[in-house]
Design a protein around this motif. Structure first.
Motif, PDB file in Angstrom:
ATOM      1  N   ALA A 200      42.342  57.152  31.371  1.00  0.00           N
ATOM      2  CA  ALA A 200      43.208  58.309  31.614  1.00  0.00           C
ATOM      3  C   ALA A 200      42.950  58.814  33.022  1.00  0.00           C
ATOM      4  O   ALA A 200      41.841  58.670  33.556  1.00  0.00           O
ATOM      5  N   SER A 201      43.955  59.430  33.623  1.00  0.00           N
ATOM      6  CA  SER A 201      43.815  59.947  34.981  1.00  0.00           C
ATOM      7  C   SER A 201      42.932  61.194  34.991  1.00  0.00           C
ATOM      8  O   SER A 201      42.580  61.749  33.941  1.00  0.00           O
ATOM      9  N   SER A 202      42.604  61.648  36.187  1.00  0.00           N
ATOM     10  CA  SER A 202      41.774  62.841  36.331  1.00  0.00           C
ATOM     11  C   SER A 202      42.478  64.108  35.882  1.00  0.00           C
ATOM     12  O   SER A 202      41.842  65.167  35.776  1.00  0.00           O
ATOM     13  N   SER A 203      43.778  64.011  35.601  1.00  0.00           N
ATOM     14  CA  SER A 203      44.514  65.174  35.102  1.00  0.00           C
ATOM     15  C   SER A 203      44.175  65.492  33.647  1.00  0.00           C
ATOM     16  O   SER A 203      44.494  66.574  33.153  1.00  0.00           O
ATOM     17  N   TRP A 204      43.547  64.543  32.978  1.00  0.00           N
ATOM     18  CA  TRP A 204      43.153  64.747  31.585  1.00  0.00           C
ATOM     19  C   TRP A 204      41.749  65.348  31.535  1.00  0.00           C
ATOM     20  O   TRP A 204      40.780  64.733  31.997  1.00  0.00           O
ATOM     21  N   GLY A 205      41.634  66.538  30.969  1.00  0.00           N
ATOM     22  CA  GLY A 205      40.338  67.167  30.808  1.00  0.00           C
ATOM     23  C   GLY A 205      39.624  66.692  29.559  1.00  0.00           C
ATOM     24  O   GLY A 205      40.183  65.947  28.740  1.00  0.00           O
ATOM     25  N   THR A 206      38.386  67.121  29.407  1.00  0.00           N
ATOM     26  CA  THR A 206      37.567  66.763  28.244  1.00  0.00           C
ATOM     27  C   THR A 206      37.143  68.040  27.523  1.00  0.00           C
ATOM     28  O   THR A 206      36.761  69.024  28.163  1.00  0.00           O
ATOM     29  N   SER A 207      37.226  68.021  26.181  1.00  0.00           N
ATOM     30  CA  SER A 207      36.909  69.219  25.408  1.00  0.00           C
ATOM     31  C   SER A 207      36.108  68.875  24.158  1.00  0.00           C
ATOM     32  O   SER A 207      36.259  67.796  23.580  1.00  0.00           O
ATOM     33  N   THR A 208      35.268  69.827  23.769  1.00  0.00           N
ATOM     34  CA  THR A 208      34.583  69.768  22.475  1.00  0.00           C
ATOM     35  C   THR A 208      34.954  70.982  21.628  1.00  0.00           C
ATOM     36  O   THR A 208      34.276  71.299  20.652  1.00  0.00           O
ATOM     37  N   TYR A 209      36.037  71.655  21.996  1.00  0.00           N
ATOM     38  CA  TYR A 209      36.401  72.931  21.372  1.00  0.00           C
ATOM     39  C   TYR A 209      36.617  72.814  19.862  1.00  0.00           C
ATOM     40  O   TYR A 209      36.084  73.601  19.083  1.00  0.00           O
ATOM     41  N   SER A 210      37.388  71.836  19.430  1.00  0.00           N
ATOM     42  CA  SER A 210      37.757  71.751  18.013  1.00  0.00           C
ATOM     43  C   SER A 210      36.749  70.925  17.212  1.00  0.00           C
ATOM     44  O   SER A 210      36.370  69.829  17.624  1.00  0.00           O
ATOM     45  N   GLY A 215      34.607  61.931  16.850  1.00  0.00           N
ATOM     46  CA  GLY A 215      33.547  61.651  17.803  1.00  0.00           C
ATOM     47  C   GLY A 215      33.067  62.902  18.518  1.00  0.00           C
ATOM     48  O   GLY A 215      33.214  64.026  18.031  1.00  0.00           O
ATOM     49  N   VAL A 216      32.504  62.713  19.716  1.00  0.00           N
ATOM     50  CA  VAL A 216      31.822  63.814  20.392  1.00  0.00           C
ATOM     51  C   VAL A 216      32.767  64.743  21.137  1.00  0.00           C
ATOM     52  O   VAL A 216      32.435  65.907  21.374  1.00  0.00           O
ATOM     53  N   ASP A 217      33.944  64.245  21.551  1.00  0.00           N
ATOM     54  CA  ASP A 217      34.865  65.084  22.316  1.00  0.00           C
ATOM     55  C   ASP A 217      36.267  64.481  22.251  1.00  0.00           C
ATOM     56  O   ASP A 217      36.505  63.490  21.540  1.00  0.00           O
ATOM     57  N   TYR A 218      37.199  65.083  22.984  1.00  0.00           N
ATOM     58  CA  TYR A 218      38.559  64.563  23.070  1.00  0.00           C
ATOM     59  C   TYR A 218      39.133  64.960  24.415  1.00  0.00           C
ATOM     60  O   TYR A 218      38.543  65.745  25.165  1.00  0.00           O
ATOM     61  N   ARG A 219      40.304  64.404  24.777  1.00  0.00           N
ATOM     62  CA  ARG A 219      40.922  64.658  26.062  1.00  0.00           C
ATOM     63  C   ARG A 219      42.181  65.496  25.878  1.00  0.00           C
ATOM     64  O   ARG A 219      42.839  65.459  24.834  1.00  0.00           O
ATOM     65  N   PHE A 220      42.536  66.252  26.929  1.00  0.00           N
ATOM     66  CA  PHE A 220      43.717  67.116  26.866  1.00  0.00           C
ATOM     67  C   PHE A 220      44.369  67.187  28.235  1.00  0.00           C
ATOM     68  O   PHE A 220      43.714  66.999  29.278  1.00  0.00           O
ATOM     69  N   ALA A 221      45.677  67.475  28.240  1.00  0.00           N
ATOM     70  CA  ALA A 221      46.414  67.625  29.492  1.00  0.00           C
ATOM     71  C   ALA A 221      47.658  68.455  29.240  1.00  0.00           C
ATOM     72  O   ALA A 221      48.208  68.470  28.126  1.00  0.00           O
ATOM     73  N   ASP A 222      48.125  69.126  30.298  1.00  0.00           N
ATOM     74  CA  ASP A 222      49.384  69.863  30.205  1.00  0.00           C
ATOM     75  C   ASP A 222      50.553  68.890  30.168  1.00  0.00           C
ATOM     76  O   ASP A 222      50.500  67.812  30.783  1.00  0.00           O
ATOM     77  N   PRO A 223      51.637  69.242  29.467  1.00  0.00           N
ATOM     78  CA  PRO A 223      52.830  68.386  29.493  1.00  0.00           C
ATOM     79  C   PRO A 223      53.492  68.429  30.869  1.00  0.00           C
ATOM     80  O   PRO A 223      53.508  69.471  31.521  1.00  0.00           O
ATOM     81  N   VAL A 224      54.015  67.302  31.315  1.00  0.00           N
ATOM     82  CA  VAL A 224      54.736  67.199  32.586  1.00  0.00           C
ATOM     83  C   VAL A 224      55.905  66.235  32.405  1.00  0.00           C
ATOM     84  O   VAL A 224      55.935  65.449  31.455  1.00  0.00           O
ATOM     85  N   ALA A 225      56.831  66.264  33.335  1.00  0.00           N
ATOM     86  CA  ALA A 225      57.980  65.348  33.292  1.00  0.00           C
ATOM     87  C   ALA A 225      57.606  64.028  33.945  1.00  0.00           C
ATOM     88  O   ALA A 225      58.257  63.547  34.886  1.00  0.00           O
ATOM     89  N   ALA A 226      56.533  63.445  33.480  1.00  0.00           N
ATOM     90  CA  ALA A 226      56.046  62.147  33.948  1.00  0.00           C
ATOM     91  C   ALA A 226      55.136  61.603  32.865  1.00  0.00           C
ATOM     92  O   ALA A 226      54.543  62.365  32.099  1.00  0.00           O
ATOM     93  N   SER A 227      55.001  60.290  32.794  1.00  0.00           N
ATOM     94  CA  SER A 227      54.234  59.709  31.696  1.00  0.00           C
ATOM     95  C   SER A 227      52.751  60.045  31.790  1.00  0.00           C
ATOM     96  O   SER A 227      52.197  60.687  30.921  1.00  0.00           O
ATOM     97  N   ASP A 228      52.096  59.620  32.856  1.00  0.00           N
ATOM     98  CA  ASP A 228      50.650  59.814  33.031  1.00  0.00           C
ATOM     99  C   ASP A 228      49.914  59.612  31.707  1.00  0.00           C
ATOM    100  O   ASP A 228      49.194  60.480  31.216  1.00  0.00           O
ATOM    101  N   ALA A 229      50.122  58.442  31.138  1.00  0.00           N
ATOM    102  CA  ALA A 229      49.631  58.181  29.784  1.00  0.00           C
ATOM    103  C   ALA A 229      48.134  57.903  29.739  1.00  0.00           C
ATOM    104  O   ALA A 229      47.559  57.341  30.676  1.00  0.00           O
TER     105      ALA A 229
END
Length: 320
Positions: A200-210, A215-229
């Motif tokens: 994943a690109s650097s636009s995806w953050g890492t969280s342990t909130y939920s 596993g130990v964490d998950y990734r999150f990102a804001d929606p945008v009009a581009a894939s950045d999958a």
């Protein structure tokens, strides 16, 4: 009246985790019990990791309109079998006949598993599914029957029962058959933290909130009009049909229309999911024909029309 005092030993011999609930050998309904098969149900109660068997008391003691016990065993959220009875139970009602199971008294004909999930907004967990397969295969072997003697209540009911919902019963039987034959079904999980398998690109953050995360964490990102999958890479053993499951933690602030992209033999397929709900469990995206080889096969895209964070946690492939 026959009983099945061997049930606990057979389940444990199959590697199923068992909890014995009280005097199970003598807890039963009056009447004939000469089972030839296994019947799958869901309880209609909402289970969770912290409340894994909400329907257990009802299954043991019954309801005002139906005396207990209501099954031979309840399968909790974690796949633990709570053994309730070695004899006849009020779980099946009248059988209309299905496959090799004839029409007649279903409580005489079948051993019942009540799988503890609600069946409306919740499907059975992977642990419940795997334990039910192992237990059913072991019991049918003990009865001298093949996998066709495993049925869902919705197949035998004469009153319109829907249980167990959110499951392909033919696929479940095929998994029982494979288990009985000693075979294994190929399955692989890639988590966002699986080394060399997630990008994943650097636009995806890492969280342990939920706490619903895989596993130990998950990734999150804001929606945008581009894939950045965010991509999940699998070494698929053969070109064949595979069930694709996804796991995400749910939150009201997450995305209501998160796109999952599956790279199939006929091109990319997109499945939209609501990540605000039904988190903390495997959710089936569908069954797709995937090509053999080690490559990116599933992605979570940021290109969503909805607000809220897009989540990338874990993906599982299972050959079917």
């Amino acid at each position: 009246m026959a009983t099945i005092p061997w049930l606990v030993d057979v389940l444990r011999g199959a590697g199923v985790q068992v909890v014995v609930e009280g005097d199970w050998l003598n807890r039963m309904r009056p009447g004939d019990f000469n089972p030839i098969g296994v019947l799958w149900h869901h309880t209609a109660a909402t289970s969770s990791a912290t409340n894994p068997h909400p329907a257990l008391n009802v299954c043991i003691n019954g309801r005002s309109d139906l005396p207990g016990p209501l099954c031979q065993a309840l399968v909790d959220y974690h796949g633990v079998f709570h053994v309730i009875s070695a004899g006849r139970c009020n779980h099946a009602g009248v059988s209309g006949g299905s496959g090799p199971i004839p029409a007649g008294d279903g409580n005489t004909l079948m051993i019942g598993w009540e799988i503890d999930y609600n069946g409306v907004s919740q499907q059975m967990t992977a642990a419940q599914y795997n334990a039910s397969i192992a237990a059913t295969a072991a019991v049918l072997k003990r009865l001298g029957r093949d996998s066709s003697y495993a049925r869902g209540h919705r197949e035998t009911s004469t009153t319109g029962k829907i249980d167990p919902s959110f499951i392909d019963l033919n696929k479940m039987r095929s998994d029982v058959a494979a288990k009985m034959a000693g075979g294994t079904t190929w399955s692989s999980v890639v988590d966002n933290s699986t080394a060399g398998r997630f990008t994943a690109s650097s636009s995806w953050g890492t969280s342990t909130y939920s706490t619903q995360r895989y596993g130990v964490d998950y990734r999150f990102a804001d929606p945008v009009a581009a894939s950045d999958a965010a991509w999940y890479k699998f070494n698929v053993p053969a070109t064949a049909n595979y069930r694709v499951d996804a796991w995400w933690p749910a939150n009201a602030g997450y995305n209501a229309a998160a796109p999952y992209i599956i790279s199939t033999t006929t091109g990319n397929r997109t499945v939209i999911v609501d990540q605000r709900a039904t988190g903390g469990q495997w959710r089936t995206l569908g069954t797709f024909t995937l090509p053999a080889g080690d490559a990116n096969r599933v992605a979570v895209s940021r290109w969503s029309s909805a607000s809220g964070l897009v989540i990338a946690d874990a993906v599982r492939l299972t050959r079917v």
